[in-house]
Enzyme design. Structure first.
Site, short mmCIF file in Angstrom:
data_model
loop_
_atom_site.label_atom_id
_atom_site.label_comp_id
_atom_site.label_asym_id
_atom_site.label_seq_id
_atom_site.Cartn_x
_atom_site.Cartn_y
_atom_site.Cartn_z
N GLY A 1 0.79 -1.22 0.00
CA GLY A 1 0.00 0.00 0.00
C GLY A 1 0.82 1.27 0.00
CD GLU B 1 1.63 -9.03 1.42
OE1 GLU B 1 1.59 -10.26 1.59
OE2 GLU B 1 0.62 -8.30 1.42
N PRO B 2 5.06 -4.54 -1.20
CG PRO B 2 7.19 -3.73 -1.72
CD PRO B 2 6.47 -4.71 -0.83
N GLY B 3 3.53 -3.35 -4.15
CA GLY B 3 3.23 -3.66 -5.55
C GLY B 3 3.42 -2.40 -6.38
NE ARG B 4 -0.72 2.20 -5.43
CZ ARG B 4 -1.93 2.08 -5.96
NH1 ARG B 4 -2.21 2.71 -7.06
NH2 ARG B 4 -2.86 1.35 -5.36
CB CYS C 1 -19.31 3.29 -26.74
SG CYS C 1 -20.86 4.06 -27.17
CE1 TYR D 1 -2.85 -3.69 -7.94
CE2 TYR D 1 -1.70 -1.64 -7.47
CZ TYR D 1 -2.01 -2.95 -7.14
OH TYR D 1 -1.48 -3.52 -6.01
#
Ligand SMILES: Cc1ncc(COP(=O)(O)O)c(C=O)c1O
Length: 496
Positions: free
Chosen positions: A278, A320-323, A400, A430
């Site tokens: 996070g 747990e770093p992702g971003r 659309c 993401y």
């Protein structure tokens, strides 16, 4: 919420207060926001030594361009800051075979959130012992894959899952294998986003075992009594895009408290504490993320203090770093297709300000975050710089759907034209991983660039790939030339 369901126009015709005054240099690349290798050469954006017009010509647009050194450098920054802990790359942010190999080679652990993320990592040769499997509804098949592969941790999330896992683990033990190591995902009653967090006594969400209701303690007792499972520690994840450490500190306080309760109730002292991911990144210049060193220092000191207060040994930490690893090093390149000036305000009178709807050749199918989370992005004219006066713009996709917005409000040079390239910053997390085929748009490729060399690590999806899934269309030739490829006149027309 500004995004809205499909339907007639609701673009938000208020004069945008949020956009602020135009910056002095519309083409500037703030190093806090753009990949570490991003630079302008004769006005054109270069990434890791490659001009974006060349990348667009060779690979088409939309195109994810990933600066390999940036991605791996950020992974290394976490590994260094948490040298005495385990850093799990949260692969939900972006996973493909090449990324799994980089993370493996660079010595990090990896989190999977589904059996298929796990399967991708395993197929890429990722060491099973360094993988943790998350998920609030893991199927028997997913659990079996995890047990058979011998992954490092199953992060159990519900009583149903424990009962589903036990027979699989018992079969492994009966066959001479070891008990399955598990962490308990706890819900600590802390919710954090950006600079704010709320701490509540109860939780209303699908993940984890509640501390407040006692479910987490009950789950721990259940697992400790189960010989086929080995409870190694606790897990907590409090939110996303968090800019300060106060929420983590509050969560650590609560979860260490549970370690103490478990020790008291069972005599077992658990040795691992995973405080989740996070950690925020700068999507805009005003965003101010914490560094991995700051996070590591604060977490270490809070956990040590809490453990000392309860007379517990300090557990091994994990994050747990992702971003924060995948996000900043990637940009998405788009080609502008149409530009439509729209007068703002009732009646659209002559004096009313104008917003230019700049439409690009992708949209919410390759970046759903603006529509889904009201996320903020920035972008620049990438194939050239311009000294033209600023124009208020909204960068939109070609779906659309009037909520199909990529960058809600920004200033671009007023001379942008169809055929120009836009680069949207910080799209590594993401975006590709949440991509869809809405309106049958095709998922873009991902090109990794390093030292002037570009390697397609995920190829562009083709219409034939999509036809192959369709009971009627499978085997039917897709239109040629492929409708998702850049029009030759545009590919030749980038003005740098
Ligand atoms: C359990 C868990 N860990 C880690 C992450 C990664 O979060 P981020 O990418 O914001 O670091 C998430 C994302 O939601 C998550 O659910």
């Amino acid at each position: 919420m500004r995004a809205h369901p499909a339907g007639p126009l609701h673009g938000g015709f208020e004069t945008p207060a949020s956009v602020g005054a135009p910056p002095a240099d519309l083409g500037a690349l703030d190093p806090a926001v753009w990949p570490r290798s991003a630079t302008r050469v004769d006005g054109e954006l270069h990434l890791a030594g490659r001009p974006v017009t060349e990348l667009a010509r060779e690979h088409g647009t939309p195109l994810f361009v990933l600066d390999e050194a940036d991605f791996r450098g950020r992974a290394a920054d976490f590994a260094t800051a948490f040298a005495d802990a385990d850093v799990h790359y949260a692969s939900k942010a972006f996973l493909c075979g090449q990324v799994a190999r980089w993370i493996a080679d660079d010595g990090l652990h990896l989190d999977a959130c589904s059996g298929n993320e796990l399967a991708v990592a395993l197929a890429a040769g990722f060491p099973a012992g360094r993988i943790a499997l998350h998920g609030n509804n893991k199927s028997l098949v997913e659990l079996q894959l995890a047990v058979d592969a011998g992954i490092g941790h199953v992060v159990v999330d519900s009583f149903d899952e424990i009962e589903r896992l036990v027979p699989l683990a018992a079969a492994r033990v009966a066959a001479g294998g070891s008990p399955v190591p598990v962490l308990i995902r706890t819900t600590v009653g802390i919710e954090a986003h950006t600079h704010e967090f709320i701490a509540t006594a109860h939780e209303d969400q699908k993940f984890g075992f509640s501390l407040a209701t006692g479910d987490a303690l009950t789950a721990a007792v259940r697992i400790i009594r189960e010989p086929a499972l080995q409870l190694t520690g606790l897990h907590s994840h409090i939110g996303s895009q968090i800019f300060d450490t106060a929420g983590f500190e509050a969560a650590a306080h609560r979860v260490v408290g549970l370690l103490g309760q478990i020790a008291q109730a069972t005599g077992q002292v658990l040795g691992e504490l995973n405080l989740g991911g996070g950690f925020g990144i700068a999507y805009l210049s005003e965003d101010d993320p914490v560094t991995p060193e700051d996070v590591a220092r604060r977490l270490r000191s809070v956990v040590a203090a809490e453990c000392a207060a309860l007379d517990l040994p300090v557990p091994r930490l994990a994050v747990e770093p992702g971003r924060a690893i995948a996000g900043p090093g990637t940009v998405t390149l788009y080609e502008i297709g149409t530009i439509k000036p729209v007068r703002l305000g009732a009646g659209g009178g002559g004096g009313a300000p104008v917003r230019n709807y700049v439409s690009v050749d992708g949209g919410m199918s390759d970046n759903i975050r603006t529509a889904l989370y009201d996320a903020s992005y920035t972008c620049v004219l990438a194939n050239r710089t311009s000294t033209a006066p600023p124009a208020l713009c909204r960068v939109v996709g070609k779906h659309c759907e009037s909520g199909d917005v990529l960058v809600r409000d920004l200033w671009l040079p007023s001379d942008v034209v169809p055929g120009d390239l836009l680069a949207v910053a910080a799209t590594g997390a993401y975006c590709w991983s949440m991509a869809s085929n809405y309106n049958y748009l095709l998922k873009p490729p991902v090109v990794a660039v390093r030292d002037g060399v570009a390697t397609e690590i995920v190829r562009r999806q083709t219409l034939s790939d999509v036809f192959a899934l369709d009971a009627v269309l499978a085997g039917t030739p897709a239109p040629s030339p492929a409708v998702d490829q850049p029009a030759p006149e545009h590919a030749a027309g980038f003005s740098s």
